[in-house]
Design a protein around this motif. Structure first.
Motif, PDB file in Angstrom:
ATOM      1  N   LYS A 168      21.238 -27.140  14.812  1.00 62.71           N
ATOM      2  CA  LYS A 168      21.314 -25.979  15.704  1.00 62.71           C
ATOM      3  C   LYS A 168      20.900 -26.338  17.127  1.00 62.71           C
ATOM      4  CE  LYS A 168      20.678 -22.406  12.171  1.00 62.71           C
ATOM      5  NZ  LYS A 168      19.847 -21.266  11.719  1.00 62.71           N
ATOM      6  N   GLU A 169      19.878 -27.184  17.251  1.00 62.61           N
ATOM      7  CA  GLU A 169      19.428 -27.565  18.587  1.00 62.61           C
ATOM      8  C   GLU A 169      20.484 -28.403  19.309  1.00 62.61           C
ATOM      9  OE1 GLU A 169      15.137 -28.675  19.005  1.00 62.61           O
ATOM     10  OE2 GLU A 169      15.175 -28.558  16.802  1.00 62.61           O
ATOM     11  N   LEU A 170      21.150 -29.296  18.577  1.00 66.29           N
ATOM     12  CA  LEU A 170      22.209 -30.120  19.189  1.00 66.29           C
ATOM     13  C   LEU A 170      23.375 -29.248  19.640  1.00 66.29           C
ATOM     14  CD1 LEU A 170      22.115 -33.132  16.717  1.00 66.29           C
ATOM     15  CD2 LEU A 170      21.716 -33.291  19.183  1.00 66.29           C
ATOM     16  N   VAL A 171      23.777 -28.312  18.787  1.00 65.24           N
ATOM     17  CA  VAL A 171      24.872 -27.407  19.148  1.00 65.24           C
ATOM     18  C   VAL A 171      24.472 -26.550  20.336  1.00 65.24           C
ATOM     19  CG1 VAL A 171      26.219 -25.421  18.370  1.00 65.24           C
ATOM     20  CG2 VAL A 171      25.892 -27.377  16.844  1.00 65.24           C
ATOM     21  N   SER A 172      23.238 -26.060  20.333  1.00 66.43           N
ATOM     22  CA  SER A 172      22.742 -25.250  21.447  1.00 66.43           C
ATOM     23  C   SER A 172      22.762 -26.042  22.753  1.00 66.43           C
ATOM     24  CB  SER A 172      21.330 -24.753  21.142  1.00 66.43           C
ATOM     25  OG  SER A 172      20.810 -24.008  22.220  1.00 66.43           O
ATOM     26  N   ALA A 173      22.352 -27.325  22.685  1.00 68.96           N
ATOM     27  CA  ALA A 173      22.374 -28.166  23.879  1.00 68.96           C
ATOM     28  C   ALA A 173      23.795 -28.353  24.379  1.00 68.96           C
ATOM     29  CB  ALA A 173      21.733 -29.516  23.562  1.00 68.96           C
ATOM     30  N   ALA A 174      24.755 -28.543  23.458  1.00 69.89           N
ATOM     31  CA  ALA A 174      26.153 -28.745  23.849  1.00 69.89           C
ATOM     32  C   ALA A 174      26.743 -27.497  24.486  1.00 69.89           C
ATOM     33  CB  ALA A 174      26.976 -29.159  22.636  1.00 69.89           C
ATOM     34  N   LYS A 175      26.196 -26.326  24.174  1.00 72.30           N
ATOM     35  CA  LYS A 175      26.704 -25.072  24.726  1.00 72.30           C
ATOM     36  C   LYS A 175      26.199 -24.812  26.141  1.00 72.30           C
ATOM     37  CE  LYS A 175      27.298 -22.645  20.316  1.00 72.30           C
ATOM     38  NZ  LYS A 175      26.867 -21.484  19.492  1.00 72.30           N
ATOM     39  N   SER A 176      25.209 -25.578  26.589  1.00 75.74           N
ATOM     40  CA  SER A 176      24.637 -25.341  27.919  1.00 75.74           C
ATOM     41  C   SER A 176      25.672 -25.589  29.002  1.00 75.74           C
ATOM     42  CB  SER A 176      23.427 -26.258  28.126  1.00 75.74           C
ATOM     43  OG  SER A 176      22.950 -26.149  29.458  1.00 75.74           O
ATOM     44  N   GLU A 177      25.653 -24.742  30.038  1.00 75.21           N
ATOM     45  CA  GLU A 177      26.574 -24.904  31.160  1.00 75.21           C
ATOM     46  C   GLU A 177      26.103 -25.982  32.122  1.00 75.21           C
ATOM     47  OE1 GLU A 177      27.099 -21.165  33.007  1.00 75.21           O
ATOM     48  OE2 GLU A 177      28.008 -20.206  31.239  1.00 75.21           O
ATOM     49  N   ASN A 178      24.807 -26.297  32.107  1.00 76.01           N
ATOM     50  CA  ASN A 178      24.247 -27.316  32.997  1.00 76.01           C
ATOM     51  C   ASN A 178      24.443 -28.686  32.364  1.00 76.01           C
ATOM     52  OD1 ASN A 178      22.156 -29.176  34.117  1.00 76.01           O
ATOM     53  ND2 ASN A 178      21.726 -27.370  35.393  1.00 76.01           N
ATOM     54  N   ASP A 230      23.576 -31.702  33.371  1.00 75.10           N
ATOM     55  CA  ASP A 230      22.401 -32.571  33.354  1.00 75.10           C
ATOM     56  C   ASP A 230      21.441 -32.171  32.236  1.00 75.10           C
ATOM     57  OD1 ASP A 230      23.142 -34.219  35.484  1.00 75.10           O
ATOM     58  OD2 ASP A 230      22.527 -32.687  36.925  1.00 75.10           O
ATOM     59  N   TYR A 231      21.249 -30.860  32.104  1.00 72.93           N
ATOM     60  CA  TYR A 231      20.376 -30.397  31.026  1.00 72.93           C
ATOM     61  C   TYR A 231      20.961 -30.761  29.662  1.00 72.93           C
ATOM     62  CZ  TYR A 231      18.153 -27.388  27.639  1.00 72.93           C
ATOM     63  OH  TYR A 231      17.514 -26.929  26.522  1.00 72.93           O
ATOM     64  N   ARG A 232      22.314 -30.618  29.534  1.00 72.51           N
ATOM     65  CA  ARG A 232      22.990 -30.938  28.282  1.00 72.51           C
ATOM     66  C   ARG A 232      22.721 -32.386  27.884  1.00 72.51           C
ATOM     67  NH1 ARG A 232      29.324 -30.106  28.413  1.00 72.51           N
ATOM     68  NH2 ARG A 232      28.641 -28.080  29.192  1.00 72.51           N
ATOM     69  N   LEU A 233      22.867 -33.293  28.853  1.00 77.85           N
ATOM     70  CA  LEU A 233      22.641 -34.718  28.596  1.00 77.85           C
ATOM     71  C   LEU A 233      21.181 -34.981  28.230  1.00 77.85           C
ATOM     72  CD1 LEU A 233      23.489 -37.678  28.599  1.00 77.85           C
ATOM     73  CD2 LEU A 233      23.167 -37.704  31.082  1.00 77.85           C
ATOM     74  N   GLY A 234      20.272 -34.378  28.998  1.00 77.41           N
ATOM     75  CA  GLY A 234      18.856 -34.616  28.743  1.00 77.41           C
ATOM     76  C   GLY A 234      18.409 -34.068  27.404  1.00 77.41           C
ATOM     77  N   ALA A 235      18.892 -32.880  27.054  1.00 80.09           N
ATOM     78  CA  ALA A 235      18.485 -32.273  25.782  1.00 80.09           C
ATOM     79  C   ALA A 235      19.000 -33.085  24.604  1.00 80.09           C
ATOM     80  CB  ALA A 235      19.008 -30.837  25.707  1.00 80.09           C
ATOM     81  N   ILE A 236      20.246 -33.539  24.691  1.00 77.48           N
ATOM     82  CA  ILE A 236      20.805 -34.344  23.595  1.00 77.48           C
ATOM     83  C   ILE A 236      20.046 -35.658  23.473  1.00 77.48           C
ATOM     84  CG2 ILE A 236      22.860 -35.625  22.855  1.00 77.48           C
ATOM     85  CD1 ILE A 236      24.549 -33.344  23.995  1.00 77.48           C
ATOM     86  N   HIS A 237      19.706 -36.276  24.645  1.00 74.81           N
ATOM     87  CA  HIS A 237      18.928 -37.514  24.634  1.00 74.81           C
ATOM     88  C   HIS A 237      17.592 -37.299  23.935  1.00 74.81           C
ATOM     89  CE1 HIS A 237      17.546 -41.272  27.078  1.00 74.81           C
ATOM     90  NE2 HIS A 237      17.216 -41.341  25.813  1.00 74.81           N
ATOM     91  N   SER A 238      16.930 -36.209  24.275  1.00 79.88           N
ATOM     92  CA  SER A 238      15.635 -35.913  23.685  1.00 79.88           C
ATOM     93  C   SER A 238      15.743 -35.698  22.186  1.00 79.88           C
ATOM     94  CB  SER A 238      15.031 -34.682  24.359  1.00 79.88           C
ATOM     95  OG  SER A 238      13.814 -34.317  23.752  1.00 79.88           O
ATOM     96  N   LEU A 239      16.810 -34.997  21.752  1.00 83.18           N
ATOM     97  CA  LEU A 239      16.982 -34.695  20.332  1.00 83.18           C
ATOM     98  C   LEU A 239      17.337 -35.939  19.527  1.00 83.18           C
ATOM     99  CD1 LEU A 239      18.892 -31.308  20.664  1.00 83.18           C
ATOM    100  CD2 LEU A 239      16.567 -31.628  19.783  1.00 83.18           C
ATOM    101  N   VAL A 240      18.064 -36.862  20.150  1.00 85.06           N
ATOM    102  CA  VAL A 240      18.407 -38.112  19.469  1.00 85.06           C
ATOM    103  C   VAL A 240      17.140 -38.848  19.062  1.00 85.06           C
ATOM    104  CG1 VAL A 240      19.353 -40.429  19.847  1.00 85.06           C
ATOM    105  CG2 VAL A 240      20.713 -38.411  20.423  1.00 85.06           C
ATOM    106  N   ALA A 245      14.416 -22.486  37.282  1.00 81.01           N
ATOM    107  CA  ALA A 245      13.414 -23.443  37.753  1.00 81.01           C
ATOM    108  C   ALA A 245      13.694 -24.823  37.204  1.00 81.01           C
ATOM    109  CB  ALA A 245      12.023 -22.979  37.332  1.00 81.01           C
ATOM    110  N   LEU A 246      14.080 -24.861  35.961  1.00 80.37           N
ATOM    111  CA  LEU A 246      14.361 -26.157  35.349  1.00 80.37           C
ATOM    112  C   LEU A 246      15.559 -26.821  36.030  1.00 80.37           C
ATOM    113  CD1 LEU A 246      13.757 -28.189  33.121  1.00 80.37           C
ATOM    114  CD2 LEU A 246      15.301 -26.909  31.633  1.00 80.37           C
ATOM    115  N   ALA A 247      16.555 -25.995  36.411  1.00 79.91           N
ATOM    116  CA  ALA A 247      17.732 -26.555  37.080  1.00 79.91           C
ATOM    117  C   ALA A 247      17.367 -27.205  38.409  1.00 79.91           C
ATOM    118  CB  ALA A 247      18.766 -25.457  37.295  1.00 79.91           C
ATOM    119  N   CYS A 248      16.288 -26.728  39.052  1.00 79.92           N
ATOM    120  CA  CYS A 248      15.867 -27.337  40.319  1.00 79.92           C
ATOM    121  C   CYS A 248      15.443 -28.783  40.127  1.00 79.92           C
ATOM    122  CB  CYS A 248      14.702 -26.537  40.922  1.00 79.92           C
ATOM    123  SG  CYS A 248      15.152 -24.857  41.391  1.00 79.92           S
ATOM    124  N   PHE A 249      15.000 -29.099  38.941  1.00 75.98           N
ATOM    125  CA  PHE A 249      14.524 -30.451  38.678  1.00 75.98           C
ATOM    126  C   PHE A 249      15.407 -31.130  37.640  1.00 75.98           C
ATOM    127  CE2 PHE A 249      11.023 -27.858  40.082  1.00 75.98           C
ATOM    128  CZ  PHE A 249      10.497 -28.623  41.104  1.00 75.98           C
TER     129      PHE A 249
END
Length: 629
Positions: A461-471, A473-483, A586-590
């Motif tokens: 669910k977390e991987l799918v949720s990350a893939a659904k993100s419009e951002n 950079d966040y998508r890449l970072g979240a998937i990296h973290s989950l891996v 706020a997260l998108a700023c960084f």
């Protein structure tokens, strides 16, 4: 040359040969019916002609009777007297003949016309009614059978069982109609020998006798008549005794239709459907198949023709037969075969589960290899590495690699050999016996049948949720973290596979396989939801995106963190924003620090402010973002 007998056992098979023989009987029945109609028509014409002839003879007799010779002189000689009275004698003779003829004409209809009309209406007409019922029940059965075979295997078992019962009921009705029709048409075929000849014989006897044309003609006809009557009587006697045997055989066939296998017949025969490519796509084509076990020869006769092409009977030599798993195809009662004459696998569909079992037994069919509860172990890693090595050695530039599906039978053979408990892993994939399609399909089969997917249920669910993100950079970072949250073996297997897929995609000009293509193929293979729901099916496209991201950004996601990042000191960013600001903003700023995690806010800070703290990585999963509110 007579017609071959219609065996009651053929009624159950309903083969093309049986239909052809039955058609010959039907044609003969129509020919007989037409002949009887012609005999009745011409017989009536003859009787009418005889009546007219009799009337003409009587008129002629009256004319002769009315004429008297006048002779010159007052005395006649004996010769003249005889001549004078000859016309009277002629008239009396003709009148006597016509009296007998009138009696013959009166009985002619009872002797010839009525028996033939009764036979045509009662016997041939009844046979035609049997034919209509046979054709109606046959059409109803095959229509129901076609719908039945198109039932999805995913329907409820109760529905499938009810459908099976309905088909069996219609099959039984059709079989009984076929038996009754075959019995009736053969009875007519046999009984016509005396039922048609006897009236004609009686009419001819009456014609010759009552016309009394000559005594010699009657006497000459008498021996033939006696011989013919004797032959007819003998035939009638034979028919009576045979009829009892046929009744008994018909009764036994109703009770057990498959018990009477005739010598010289194939081991098994019947209708099968085969999956073929037609002009408008994949279609299931009906064949009548005959298999001889000793010679392993399979004869397939098409019942449907492709548009613009003439298909003939195919004789194939069987190499291998295996039952098709229900979950591998959206059809029931299927099995696969391989033959010497055709490349690849031929998928066949039987008419029922019992019918498939009979075909499998005749062909010495095997059950499909079922590798239960596959786990990531040393044998599995060895298998994956060997598959990858084989693909990169001899098939990395193959067009459509991983997209092209291999033979199901070959895949089963490879998996069975590699995962054999006696000698696991003892298979050389560099051998020419294993083509690239078989190797890639086997690899996908192995990954797809793991007890838990490589990218685990827990993180799905977390991987799918990350893939659904419009951002992005966040998508890449979240998937990296989950891996990096994956178990060590899973992460090692994922890195091994993604590195290989990157290598494959680098040859996309030759193999036409882009990261997007690979995502479509390996998304459902490396990830899957634990539950089978419509919502889970709708998320498959996001599974594909996850795999596509892993391939395109493998250097970031799969690589180790940089030393500079490890040595840098904690960097604190404090952003003062209104409490209505969304955290994601706020997260998108960084976003340049995508690899982060969240911690609870520190105490002592005013609740109307947020503080966002981002720390660089100090190892996999060790970076953090601290937000306060």
């Amino acid at each position: 040359m007579g017609h071959p007998a219609l065996e009651f056992s053929d009624c159950y098979l309903d083969s093309p040969d049986f239909r052809d023989r039955l058609k010959c009987y039907e044609q003969e029945l129509e020919r007989t019916n037409k002949f009887i109609k012609d005999v009745i028509k011409d017989g009536n014409a003859l009787i009418s002609a005889i009546k007219n002839y009799s009337y003409a003879v009587q008129k002629f007799s009256q004319t002769l009777q009315s004429f008297q010779f006048d002779f010159i002189g007052d005395t006649l000689t004996d010769d003249e007297i005889n001549i004078a009275e000859s016309f009277k004698e002629f008239a009396e003779l003709l009148q006597e003949v016509e009296l007998e003829r009138s009696m013959m004409v009166q009985n002619a209809s009872d002797l010839l016309i009525k028996p033939l009309e009764n036979f045509r209406k009662e016997q041939i007409g009844f046979t035609k009614e049997r034919k209509k019922k046979f054709e109606k029940d046959g059409e109803k059965f095959y229509c129901m059978l076609d719908r039945h075979l198109h039932l999805s295997s995913k329907k409820k078992e109760s529905q499938l069982q009810e459908a099976d019962l309905q088909v069996n009921k219609e099959r039984h009705n059709f079989f009984e109609s076929s038996l009754e029709y075959v019995y009736q048409i053969q009875e007519v075929q046999e009984s016509k020998k005396f039922s048609i000849v006897e009236p004609v014989l009686a009419f001819l006897h009456s014609l010759f006798t009552y016309n009394n044309l000559t005594v010699e003609l009657t006497q000459d006809f008498l021996p033939y008549k006696q011989q013919l009557q004797l032959s007819l009587q003998n035939t009638r006697n034979h028919f009576s005794s045979t009829r009892e045997e046929l009744e008994d055989l018909k009764k036994r066939m109703k009770e057990a239709p498959l018990t009477c296998k005739l010598p010289g017949k194939p081991t098994i025969e019947g209708y099968l459907y085969t999956q073929e490519k037609w002009a408008l796509g994949i279609s299931w084509v009906k064949y009548y198949c005959q298999y001889e076990k000793e010679s392993k020869m399979l004869r397939m006769t098409p019942m449907e023709q492709k548009a613009g092409a003439k298909q003939g009977t195919s004789d194939l030599t069987l190499k291998y037969c295996v039952r098709r798993k229900t979950d591998s195809i959206d059809k029931r009662f299927c099995f696969d075969i391989e033959t010497n004459e055709r490349a690849g696998t031929i998928t066949l569909q039987a008419l029922s589960e019992a019918n498939r079992r009979l075909w499998m037994e005749a062909m010495d069919g095997k059950e499909p290899v079922s590798i239960q509860k596959i786990v990531l172990n040393e044998v599995g890693f060895k298998f994956v590495r060997k598959c990858i090595n084989a693909v990169e050695t001899k098939g990395i530039t193959t067009e459509g690699v991983y997209r092209t599906v291999g033979s199901n039978i070959q895949v089963q053979k490879l998996l069975n050999a590699f995962f054999d408990p006696k000698c696991p892993g003892d298979v050389d994939l560099q051998n020419s016996d294993w083509d690239i399609k078989t190797i890639t399909s086997s690899l996908k089969f192995y990954l797809r049948n793991l007890a838990e997917p490589v990218m685990t249920y827990r993180l799905h669910k977390e991987l799918v949720s990350a893939a659904k993100s419009e951002n992005l950079d966040y998508r890449l970072g979240a998937i990296h973290s989950l891996v990096y949250k994956l178990p060590e073996k899973n992460r090692e297997m994922l890195e091994l596979l993604i590195r290989h897929l990157v290598n494959v995609c680098e040859h996309s000009r030759e193999n036409l396989m882009s990261p997007s293509n690979m995502g479509v193929i390996f998304g459902p293979t490396l990830m899957r939801a634990q539950e089978d729901t419509v919502a889970a099916m709708m998320n498959i496209k996001f599974q594909n995106i996850v795999v596509e991201i892993l391939i395109e950004h493998f250097d970031k996601v799969g690589g180790q963190p940089s030393r500079a990042c490890l040595k840098s000191s904690l960097v604190l960013y404090q952003v003062l924003v209104d409490h209505h600001t969304v955290w994601s903003g706020a997260l998108a700023c960084f976003a340049r620090f995508p690899l982060c995690s969240r911690q609870k806010p520190q105490s002592g800070l005013e609740p109307r402010y947020w503080s966002l703290i981002i720390a660089p990585r100090v190892g996999p999963g060790a970076g953090f973002v601290q937000y306060l509110y």
